[in-house]
Design a protein around this motif. Structure first.
Motif, mmCIF file in Angstrom:
data_model
loop_
_atom_site.group_PDB
_atom_site.id
_atom_site.type_symbol
_atom_site.label_atom_id
_atom_site.label_comp_id
_atom_site.label_asym_id
_atom_site.label_seq_id
_atom_site.Cartn_x
_atom_site.Cartn_y
_atom_site.Cartn_z
ATOM 1 N N ASP A 1 4.774 6.811 1.942
ATOM 2 C CA ASP A 1 3.509 6.301 2.466
ATOM 3 C C ASP A 1 2.907 7.330 3.413
ATOM 4 O OD1 ASP A 1 1.453 4.870 3.712
ATOM 5 O OD2 ASP A 1 2.682 3.090 4.061
ATOM 6 N N ILE A 2 1.747 7.895 3.026
ATOM 7 C CA ILE A 2 1.114 8.923 3.854
ATOM 8 C C ILE A 2 -0.109 8.391 4.603
ATOM 9 C CG2 ILE A 2 1.961 10.824 2.423
ATOM 10 C CD1 ILE A 2 -0.955 11.047 1.296
ATOM 11 N N ARG A 3 -0.302 7.076 4.605
ATOM 12 C CA ARG A 3 -1.447 6.509 5.334
ATOM 13 C C ARG A 3 -1.291 6.780 6.822
ATOM 14 N NH1 ARG A 3 -1.182 0.617 4.839
ATOM 15 N NH2 ARG A 3 1.037 1.089 4.723
ATOM 16 N N ARG B 1 0.529 12.592 6.518
ATOM 17 C CA ARG B 1 0.097 13.562 5.503
ATOM 18 C C ARG B 1 0.285 15.006 5.971
ATOM 19 N NH1 ARG B 1 0.142 16.874 2.630
ATOM 20 N NH2 ARG B 1 -1.363 17.609 1.105
ATOM 21 N N VAL C 1 3.910 9.126 -4.132
ATOM 22 C CA VAL C 1 3.140 9.181 -2.902
ATOM 23 C C VAL C 1 2.058 8.104 -2.955
ATOM 24 C CG1 VAL C 1 1.719 10.650 -1.414
ATOM 25 C CG2 VAL C 1 3.533 11.671 -2.806
ATOM 26 N N LEU C 2 1.854 7.441 -1.820
ATOM 27 C CA LEU C 2 0.776 6.465 -1.763
ATOM 28 C C LEU C 2 -0.035 6.650 -0.498
ATOM 29 C CD1 LEU C 2 1.384 3.513 0.107
ATOM 30 C CD2 LEU C 2 3.406 3.899 -1.263
ATOM 31 N N CYS C 3 -1.333 6.508 -0.673
ATOM 32 C CA CYS C 3 -2.265 6.531 0.455
ATOM 33 C C CYS C 3 -2.943 5.166 0.472
ATOM 34 C CB CYS C 3 -3.264 7.684 0.321
ATOM 35 S SG CYS C 3 -4.322 7.589 -1.136
ATOM 36 N N SER D 1 -3.478 10.738 -2.117
ATOM 37 C CA SER D 1 -2.119 10.801 -2.652
ATOM 38 C C SER D 1 -2.032 11.678 -3.895
ATOM 39 C CB SER D 1 -1.600 9.393 -2.958
ATOM 40 O OG SER D 1 -2.448 8.728 -3.881
ATOM 41 N N ASP E 1 1.742 9.951 -7.927
ATOM 42 C CA ASP E 1 1.171 9.049 -6.931
ATOM 43 C C ASP E 1 0.882 7.679 -7.523
ATOM 44 O OD1 ASP E 1 -1.203 9.908 -8.342
ATOM 45 O OD2 ASP E 1 -2.390 9.358 -6.596
ATOM 46 N N GLY F 1 -3.369 3.156 -4.732
ATOM 47 C CA GLY F 1 -2.754 3.205 -3.410
ATOM 48 C C GLY F 1 -2.248 1.873 -2.885
#
Length: 133
Positions: free
Chosen positions: A42-44, A63, A90-92, A98, A115, A119
């Motif tokens: 999770d890159i949020r 990120r 990967v999820l944004c 992502s 990804d 998201g």
């Protein structure tokens, strides 16, 4: 001396990047993570995680730290970065950043990086597990 390569807009870049990814839908990502076959990342940014919650078991990596934390050869790697064969999803927030992040991980040799289509918002809409931050 000018650069002979013409500039590429973000929409075209995103299309190019996505054509090289095996993007996954939320249900597939959930199944793969539940079976231990994929690492959700999770890159949020923090405000979105605090507002919307977390995906249980997902590794949270800002990120701007992603490549350092996921590079299996890196000195700052996360314990979960076990090797180049690792399947990383990967999820944004909505599935745009992502895609670019997954492409960057592929450049580091994580050839199974991909990804999440849509998201976190698609994950939540699909009714998959979310916990408060």
């Amino acid at each position: 001396m000018s650069d002979p390569t013409p500039p590429v807009g973000i929409d075209e870049l995103l299309e190019r990047v996505r054509s090289g990814l095996d993007r996954v839908e939320p249900a597939e990502a959930f199944a793969a993570a539940s079976a231990g076959e994929a690492l959700l990342v999770d890159i949020r940014y923090a405000a979105l995680r605090e507002r919307d919650g977390l995906i249980p078991g997902a590794l949270v990596v800002e990120r701007n730290e992603l490549e350092w934390r996921l590079d299996p050869q890196g000195s700052h790697r996360a314990p979960e970065a076990t090797g180049h064969e690792l399947r990383v999803v990967v999820l944004c927030n909505e599935g745009y950043a992502s895609s670019l992040a997954a492409a960057s991980l592929r450049q580091l040799g994580l050839h199974r990086a991909t990804d999440l289509v849509g998201g976190f918002q698609a994950w939540r809409t699909a009714g998959l597990p979310v916990t408060p931050a």
